[in-house]
Write a protein that holds these residues in place. Structure first.
Motif: not given
Length: 235
Positions: A12-15, A190-198, A203-204
């Protein structure tokens, strides 16, 4: 390269969502699953019920997984080539080894380990219909015992990913005579909800690199643990 039929959890999102996008763009058939696929507007934009399908799946529910298998058998009676176990959750920070509550450990393991076992076991008959027979577990460098060399690690998450690695190894040995390819791959930070913005990777970029690695897998890679660049990692 011939197209394949993929089943992906946590789409549904992220990777997971990016995997659906890029694998479908390459001409593959993708069956994307999530607990609430209708609730993901981005996923529904991709669903055309021709090359991209969505299926409801809660990895913590045996009934839900069985229902998903039935739906996949309707969509693709000839089976699937590749199962990608992407669903995963992380414990809130700080969740260190000596203070994280046992209930938290149980919740993390139920998704990251037991959920993967549940989905894989139920989907093995679907994979056996085809000759490709690949199971790709989206792991993490957090699962490497050798790399876990500092204090204050997110212990429930790290331990769950180490357990996922061991499941990958066990399954690779148990199914090697059936010519399965079972691997664990670290997608990077990876920049995701889990990985965070830093995080260091979009993901691409992460998924584009992983897809190249996926396309090169053969049965010789059974039991492999490595990263999005195709490099082996220490267990």
């Amino acid at each position: 390269m011939s197209s394949k039929i993929y089943f992906i959890t946590g789409s549904s999102r992220g990777i997971g969502l990016e995997l659906v996008k890029q694998l479908a763009a390459k001409g593959n058939t993708v069956i994307a699953s999530a607990r609430n696929p209708e609730g993901s507007a981005e996923l529904q934009k991709l669903v055309d019920d021709k090359k991209v399908f969505s299926v409801k799946l809660d990895v913590q529910s045996d009934a839900s997984v069985k229902a998903a298998v039935d739906k996949v058998n309707e969509i693709s009676p000839e089976g699937i080539d590749v199962l990608i176990n992407n669903s995963g959750i992380i414990a809130p920070k700080p969740s260190v080894s000596h203070t994280a509550k046992p209930e938290l450990w149980s919740d993390i393991y139920e998704t990251n380990v037991v959920g993967v076992v549940r989905v894989t076991q139920h989907f093995l008959p679907v994979l056996r219909k085809k000759d490709t027979r690949q199971v790709i577990n989206i792991g993490s460098d957090s699962g490497s015992l050798e790399l876990a060399n500092r204090a204050d690690l997110n212990a429930p998450y790290h331990c769950s990913k180490a357990a996922l690695n061991m499941f990958t190894r066990c399954l690779s040995h148990d199914l090697q005579n059936e010519k399965f390819t079972i691997v664990s791959i670290h997608p990077g930070w990876v920049i995701t909800d889990m990985g965070g913005k830093e995080a260091a990777l979009t993901t691409e970029d992460s998924v584009a690199s992983m897809v190249k690695v996926f396309e090169g897998y053969t049965q010789k890679d059974n039991g492999w643990y490595g990263n999005w660049k195709g490099e082996r990692m220490p267990w």
